[in-house]
Design a protein around this motif. Structure first.
Motif, PDB file in Angstrom:
ATOM      1  N   ILE A  94       0.963  -1.320   0.106  1.00 18.86           N
ATOM      2  CA  ILE A  94       0.233   0.164  -0.362  1.00 18.86           C
ATOM      3  C   ILE A  94       0.881   1.320   0.319  1.00 18.86           C
ATOM      4  O   ILE A  94       1.949   1.162   0.812  1.00 18.86           O
ATOM      5  N   ALA A  95       0.803   2.331  -0.994  1.00 19.83           N
ATOM      6  CA  ALA A  95       0.945   3.418  -0.720  1.00 19.83           C
ATOM      7  C   ALA A  95       0.379   4.048  -0.586  1.00 19.83           C
ATOM      8  O   ALA A  95      -1.313   4.696  -0.916  1.00 19.83           O
ATOM      9  N   CYS A  96       0.717   5.846   0.752  1.00 16.31           N
ATOM     10  CA  CYS A  96      -0.121   6.220   1.119  1.00 16.31           C
ATOM     11  C   CYS A  96       0.038   8.059   1.493  1.00 16.31           C
ATOM     12  O   CYS A  96       1.616   7.315   0.844  1.00 16.31           O
ATOM     13  N   PRO A  97       0.074   9.155   1.238  1.00 22.28           N
ATOM     14  CA  PRO A  97       0.460  10.656   1.702  1.00 22.28           C
ATOM     15  C   PRO A  97       1.253  10.388   3.036  1.00 22.28           C
ATOM     16  O   PRO A  97       0.317   9.655   4.007  1.00 22.28           O
ATOM     17  N   GLY A 139      -1.226   8.522   6.201  1.00 26.06           N
ATOM     18  CA  GLY A 139      -0.171   7.263   6.052  1.00 26.06           C
ATOM     19  C   GLY A 139      -0.559   6.986   7.760  1.00 26.06           C
ATOM     20  O   GLY A 139      -1.235   6.113   7.977  1.00 26.06           O
ATOM     21  N   ARG A 140      -0.002   7.837   7.936  1.00 27.54           N
ATOM     22  CA  ARG A 140       0.480   8.191   9.929  1.00 27.54           C
ATOM     23  C   ARG A 140      -0.610   8.309  10.599  1.00 27.54           C
ATOM     24  O   ARG A 140      -0.897   7.593  11.787  1.00 27.54           O
ATOM     25  N   VAL A 146       4.663   4.700   3.002  1.00 27.54           N
ATOM     26  CA  VAL A 146       4.198   6.169   3.169  1.00 27.54           C
ATOM     27  C   VAL A 146       4.760   7.432   2.611  1.00 27.54           C
ATOM     28  O   VAL A 146       6.659   7.956   3.494  1.00 27.54           O
ATOM     29  N   SER A 147       4.537   7.980   1.648  1.00 29.00           N
ATOM     30  CA  SER A 147       5.472   9.425   1.536  1.00 29.00           C
ATOM     31  C   SER A 147       4.426  10.182   0.824  1.00 29.00           C
ATOM     32  O   SER A 147       3.223   9.556   0.045  1.00 29.00           O
ATOM     33  N   ALA A 197       4.154  16.657   4.207  1.00 29.11           N
ATOM     34  CA  ALA A 197       3.127  17.219   4.657  1.00 29.11           C
ATOM     35  C   ALA A 197       2.540  17.011   6.796  1.00 29.11           C
ATOM     36  O   ALA A 197       1.848  17.730   6.939  1.00 29.11           O
ATOM     37  N   ASP A 198       3.003  15.943   7.027  1.00 27.03           N
ATOM     38  CA  ASP A 198       2.941  15.744   8.188  1.00 27.03           C
ATOM     39  C   ASP A 198       3.178  17.103   8.735  1.00 27.03           C
ATOM     40  O   ASP A 198       2.760  17.617  10.406  1.00 27.03           O
TER      41      ASP A 198
END
Length: 326
Positions: free
Chosen positions: A96-99, A103-104, A127-128, A225-226
């Motif tokens: 799974i790939a997510c922002p 994601g976090r 997560v990226s 973004a985090d």
């Protein structure tokens, strides 16, 4: 080639005294039963039944073949049931790939809960904020913001009506006040996101009278973004971010929505599978679980003035998936 349906009809007919009785049991026409037996007899090159107008009995060859037919069907049904049980247990690995922020802080607890429900399942998380090329990279699912332009993907909406919202920490508002309209953002510290070397320092607001673009500046720029969200929580400035990303912060009071008089731009969240053949039972169940959680948050999104008169969301397109600032 022997048809499984014909084999099943043969086994059932062996315990009946007529093709009509078999047909009633299977809810088909007697002619269909007769045709199935004839096909099987041609494939085997033997006569299975001795038939008359009043009776139906197995030939010697039929008696000999019957236990083999039963054993073959039993093995097939056992295998089918085993496959179903394996699918229900959802074994294997989903990549799974997510922002980063999504994601976090949002997806990770949901994904871990999903894996806990299916202990035979493994997750590999990327997560990226860099958009994964789902054709070239080992990705089964990409959860991304934006719009999709490639019809070869399986793209399912998670929150099609999600929007970006302006927010800041109470400490920032107490010290600096808050903008009364988008134009006043130019006078405030605005935290900016960077993607592939491009800083998103022009924020778009699709107002009823048309799009309004505001050039913003601020003390922090980051490609994560985090980090931008954490800076906002620390009172460093204003963020323009997905409602999903900051909904928990707003509900806890750590961040405050600055205004609902003007609406933020559309920021749909999608569930993307690169190939239709990869859309397995595990991925379908994962989609349903994530969508349930997302829609709960979407229902809590504030209503905005003039929301019904907005232009559709806009996005920059790259690798088939819309790339939008977070």
């Amino acid at each position: 080639m022997i048809r499984l349906d014909d084999l099943d009809i043969f086994v059932k007919a062996a315990s009946q005294d007529s093709f009509s009785a078999v047909a009633r049991k299977l809810d088909v026409l007697p002619a269909q039963v007769s045709a199935a037996i004839k096909r099987l007899e041609r494939e085997l090159d033997i006569r299975l039944f001795a038939r008359s107008t009043r009776s139906l009995r197995l030939t010697a060859e039929g008696e000999f073949y019957l236990p083999y037919a039963r054993e073959a069907l039993h093995a097939l049904y056992a295998g089918q049931e085993g496959v179903r049980n394996d699918e229900q247990q959802l074994q294997g690995t989903i990549q799974i790939a997510c922002p980063s922020d999504l994601g976090r802080n949002l997806l990770l607890p949901w994904l871990l809960d999903f894996r806990q429900s299916h202990p035979g399942l493994n997750l590999r998380l990327s997560v990226s904020d860099k958009v994964a090329d789902v054709y070239r990279e080992p990705v089964d699912v990409a959860i991304r913001y934006g719009t999709l332009q490639d019809a070869n993907f399986v793209c399912l909406p998670l929150v099609p009506d999600n929007r970006r919202v302006l927010a800041a920490a109470p400490s920032y508002i107490a010290k600096n006040g808050q903008p009364k309209n988008p134009a006043e953002l130019a006078k405030h510290a605005c935290l900016q996101f960077e993607l592939s070397g491009k800083v998103y320092d022009r924020w778009r607001f699709p107002l009823a009278q048309g799009d309004v673009w505001v050039n913003v500046n601020g003390p922090v720029v980051s490609d994560d973004a985090d980090i931008i969200r954490r800076c906002a929580l620390a009172g460093q400035g204003i963020i323009y971010k997905s409602w999903l990303d900051i909904s928990a912060d707003v509900k806890s009071g750590a961040l405050v929505l600055l205004s609902t008089d003007y609406v933020g731009e559309g920021f749909p969240l999608n569930f993307i599978c690169p190939h239709r053949k990869q859309f397995s039972l595990a991925i379908r169940q994962l989609y349903r679980r994530v969508r349930e959680h997302c829609m709960t948050l979407a229902h809590e999104m504030p209503q905005f003035t003039h929301e019904k008169t907005l232009a559709p969301p806009r996005a920059d397109i790259k690798s088939g998936v819309a790339v939008m600032p977070l």
